[in-house]
Structure formats: structure tokens, C-alpha cells
Design a protein around this motif. Structure first.
Motif, short mmCIF file in Angstrom:
data_model
loop_
_atom_site.label_atom_id
_atom_site.label_comp_id
_atom_site.label_asym_id
_atom_site.label_seq_id
_atom_site.Cartn_x
_atom_site.Cartn_y
_atom_site.Cartn_z
N UNK A 11 36.70 26.71 59.65
CA UNK A 11 37.98 26.86 60.33
C UNK A 11 38.66 28.12 59.80
N UNK A 12 38.82 29.16 60.64
CA UNK A 12 39.47 30.39 60.16
C UNK A 12 40.89 30.16 59.65
N UNK A 13 41.52 29.06 60.07
CA UNK A 13 42.89 28.78 59.64
C UNK A 13 42.92 27.79 58.48
N UNK A 14 41.81 27.63 57.80
CA UNK A 14 41.76 26.76 56.62
C UNK A 14 42.77 27.23 55.58
N UNK A 15 43.50 26.30 54.93
CA UNK A 15 44.42 26.70 53.86
C UNK A 15 43.73 27.45 52.73
N UNK A 16 42.45 27.16 52.50
CA UNK A 16 41.72 27.87 51.44
C UNK A 16 41.63 29.35 51.78
N UNK A 17 41.34 29.65 53.04
CA UNK A 17 41.25 31.06 53.45
C UNK A 17 42.63 31.71 53.52
N UNK A 18 43.57 31.01 54.12
CA UNK A 18 44.89 31.59 54.30
C UNK A 18 45.56 31.84 52.94
N UNK A 19 45.34 30.94 51.98
CA UNK A 19 46.01 31.06 50.69
C UNK A 19 45.25 31.82 49.63
N UNK A 20 44.12 32.44 50.01
CA UNK A 20 43.29 33.12 49.02
C UNK A 20 44.04 34.29 48.39
N UNK A 21 44.01 34.37 47.06
CA UNK A 21 44.74 35.40 46.33
C UNK A 21 43.86 36.55 45.84
N UNK A 22 42.59 36.50 46.17
CA UNK A 22 41.70 37.60 45.79
C UNK A 22 40.98 37.35 44.48
N UNK A 23 39.80 37.93 44.31
CA UNK A 23 39.03 37.77 43.07
C UNK A 23 39.67 38.53 41.92
N UNK A 24 39.37 38.08 40.71
CA UNK A 24 39.81 38.75 39.48
C UNK A 24 38.58 39.33 38.79
N UNK A 25 38.74 40.52 38.19
CA UNK A 25 37.59 41.23 37.64
C UNK A 25 37.85 41.70 36.21
N UNK A 26 36.78 41.75 35.44
CA UNK A 26 36.81 42.51 34.19
C UNK A 26 36.86 43.99 34.54
N UNK A 27 37.42 44.83 33.66
CA UNK A 27 37.40 46.27 33.91
C UNK A 27 35.97 46.77 34.08
N UNK A 28 35.81 47.74 34.97
CA UNK A 28 34.49 48.33 35.17
C UNK A 28 34.05 49.03 33.89
N UNK A 29 32.81 48.79 33.50
CA UNK A 29 32.31 49.33 32.24
C UNK A 29 30.93 49.94 32.43
N UNK A 77 33.30 28.44 43.55
CA UNK A 77 34.43 28.80 42.69
C UNK A 77 35.75 28.73 43.46
N UNK A 78 35.67 28.79 44.79
CA UNK A 78 36.87 28.79 45.62
C UNK A 78 36.95 27.59 46.55
N UNK A 128 35.84 37.32 37.15
CA UNK A 128 36.40 36.29 36.29
C UNK A 128 36.60 34.99 37.06
N UNK A 129 37.06 33.97 36.36
CA UNK A 129 37.36 32.70 36.99
C UNK A 129 38.54 32.86 37.94
N UNK A 130 38.50 32.18 39.08
CA UNK A 130 39.58 32.27 40.06
C UNK A 130 40.72 31.36 39.65
N UNK A 131 41.95 31.91 39.69
CA UNK A 131 43.11 31.11 39.27
C UNK A 131 44.08 30.90 40.43
N UNK A 132 43.55 30.97 41.66
CA UNK A 132 44.40 30.78 42.84
C UNK A 132 44.72 29.32 43.08
#
Length: 316
Positions: free
Chosen positions: A163-181, A280-281, A305-309
Motif C-alpha cells: 500500500x503506497x499510503x502505508x504509515x510505514x512509508x509515509x512516516x519514514x524518516x530516512x536511513x542513518x549512516x556512519x561517516x564515509x570512510x 529493520x523498517x 546504522x540502526x533505524x530510530x524512526x
């Protein structure tokens, strides 16, 4: 999800002569600064997650032992569809011997693989490809914006709903990353088995999924030699499903990364591109988890990193 290139030995040799960057990579040394393309790759990865019918849109998973199931958005439906986004009763699904037949209610307008659906259809499951080849996708049924298709979790048949209107998709806050190394890119050597092995990899629900393992990849990390079981993937790459010592505090319990072939029996693993599985999501997904050989004692502080959304509690 990743971008990759595979080369013949002759083509690689020509490129090495023409490109000092590739030559350094094949030799195990990398130029200073951020590895090329990581930021673009991460943006494309996030866009893939956010796609209208991407992993964040998965909104239901119902297992289907032999029997008859009502599918629709009405309360009490055996295969529930999102309320308000689909008809109260779309039809019935009859499952016998692993074969699922969908019969639509009169008047329901639906698409099957983008074309008007017949009143009754035997739904095709995804067909696993030969080792290194992509799978054939399953039949996809769409009613309004809601889409559903058959899914197999090990030996078990299920119906997956998107469902494109799923709350999981609508409320997604984006992935978190370690600094590029720069140091997160390593050159690995494949230690092949005498014959490729079929390994039953357990998914998050405990169901076995068969993977082909040609051998183990060995690479240096924090002054130690690390070995991981590698699985055959597409485009000449190998896939690594792993867990490391950062799990639970900094990273999700499973991460994936690809090993790109250099053409001389070695592979480049860029842990800056290590990413989380959909689980993870999204609690409606069935992701492979690491085999015991790939539960690492070293800490790989690179990649996602772990998702904290807001949906983390459900996904865990």
C-alpha cells in the motif's frame, strides 16, 4: 539495490592500464579521500526504499495453508487489505497443494500485471533463477492503489500486500549512516570450496531459504583476518549477510553488503555500502539472517546504522 559492474579478465586488464584508480583498487590500495560514488549510492538506496511500491509499502503478510480465504478490507477478512484503500470484498483465494486461485467478486475492477484481470486466475509465484540469475517475479494484482501477490517464506505460501499510503512509508524518516570512510573498503580473497554448497539460511521467521555458497571471503579488519561465508549473486558479485559486534546498540541485527569482483579472483567489499534489510523498517517482511559463520566478533562501524524512526518498535 546496489549498483555494480562485472568485467572479463581482458576488459579489466585494459581498464587497469587506463585507470590508476582501478589499478590501486586491484592492488589493495585506495586513493585518499572518500571512496567514489558512495553518496550517490546512498541516495539511490534511499530512493529505492521510498519507491511507491518499495519495501516501505509492504502493509500485510498472511500465510496460506490449504483452504479458502476472503480477501478485502472488510473487518474479519482472512486476507486483510488496508481499510478505505480497497473494496470491502475483493474476492476469494482458494489454495490447494500450494496452488492459489483468485476469484474476483462481480464488479471488482482489478489489474493483473498491468492488464485488466479475468474473473478467475491461477496466481503465479516467483520462480527462483539459476545461481547468479534473478528470479522471475510473481503475478501482481492491483485494486485501486493496493497491490498484492504470492510470497514464499521457506516452504510456506503467503499473500503479501503493498500500500503506497502505508504509515510505514509515509512516516519514514530516512536511513542513518556512519561517516564515509576510506578504511571501510577492503580487498577480500575468495577461499573457494571444492564444490559450491547449498546453505539453508534462516529468515527472520525461522524459515529456511536455500543459498549457493562458492566459498568464504577473507579480508583484513582492525588488524585481524576475518572470514565470512559468501553467497552467489547477480552480475558476478557475491553477497555477504552478516552481523557484527555493534549489533543492538549501533546497528540492526542483520546487514547486507556486496563484494564486487576485480577479475583476478579477489573482491572489493565497501562496508560504506553495508545496508539494513527491509525488516529493520517493516514488520511484514521476511529477511534472511546471518548464518553462524557470519556472526562476527569485530565491530564494523561503517555503512547503515540502526533505524530510530517511528516504526522501529514494530520492525524489531
Amino acid at each position: 539495490m546496489t549498483l555494480s559492474r562485472s568485467f572479463s579478465v581482458a576488459a579489466l586488464a585494459a581498464l587497469l592500464l587506463a585507470s590508476p584508480v582501478l589499478a590501486q583498487e586491484a592492488a589493495g590500495a585506495f586513493p585518499p579521500g572518500n571512496p567514489p560514488g558512495v553518496d550517490d549510492w546512498r541516495q539511490q538506496y534511499e530512493q529505492t526504499l521510498r519507491d511507491e511500491y518499495g519495501w516501505l509499502s509492504v502493509a500485510g503478510l498472511t500465510f496460506l495453508p490449504d483452504g479458502t480465504y476472503v480477501i478485502g478490507s472488510a473487518p474479519g477478512s482472512d486476507i486483510p487489505l488496508p481499510t478505505g484503500h480497497a473494496p470491502a470484498k475483493v474476492g476469494t483465494v482458494v489454495v490447494a497443494g500450494g496452488v492459489a486461485t483468485l476469484r474476483f467478486e462481480p464488479g471488482v475492477e482489478a489489474l493483473l500485471n498491468g492488464q485488466p484481470a479475468p474473473a478467475e486466475v491461477v496466481l503465479k509465484k516467483a520462480e527462483r533463477g539459476a545461481p547468479g540469475q534473478p528470479a522471475t517475479p510473481p503475478d501482481k494484482v492491483r485494486v485501486g492503489k493496493v497491490e498484492f501477490h504470492l510470497h514464499e517464506s521457506g516452504p510456506r505460501l503467503a499473500m503479501r500486500v503493498r500500500d503506497p499510503e502505508s504509515p510505514i512509508r509515509i512516516g519514514f524518516q530516512g536511513p542513518k549512516w556512519f561517516p564515509v570512510s576510506e578504511g571501510a573498503r577492503v580487498v577480500a580473497t575468495l577461499r573457494p570450496f571444492e564444490e559450491a554448497r547449498t546453505v539453508d539460511v534462516r529468515n527472520i521467521l525461522g524459515d529456511p531459504e536455500p543459498y549457493q555458497a562458492p566459498g568464504q571471503l577473507e579480508f583484513p579488519w582492525d588488524g585481524k583476518k576475518v572470514r565470512v561465508l559468501a553467497f552467489t549473486s547477480t552480475k558476478g558479485r557475491l553477497q555477504v549477510i552478516f552481523r557484527d559486534a555493534t549489533m543492538g546498540r549501533e546497528t540492526y541485527g542483520t546487514r547486507y553488503v556486496y563484494a564486487e569482483p576485480t577479475g583476478d579472483g579477489r573482491y572489493v567489499i565497501d562496508f560504506n555500502r553495508a545496508y539494513n534489510p527491509p525488516c529493520a523498517y517493516n514488520p511484514y517482511t521476511t529477511c534472511p539472517t546471518p548464518p553462524k559463520e557470519n556472526i562476527l566478533k569485530v565491530a564494523i562501524r561503517a555503512g547503515e546504522k540502526i533505524y530510530d524512526g517511528p516504526t522501529t518498535h514494530a520492525a524489531r
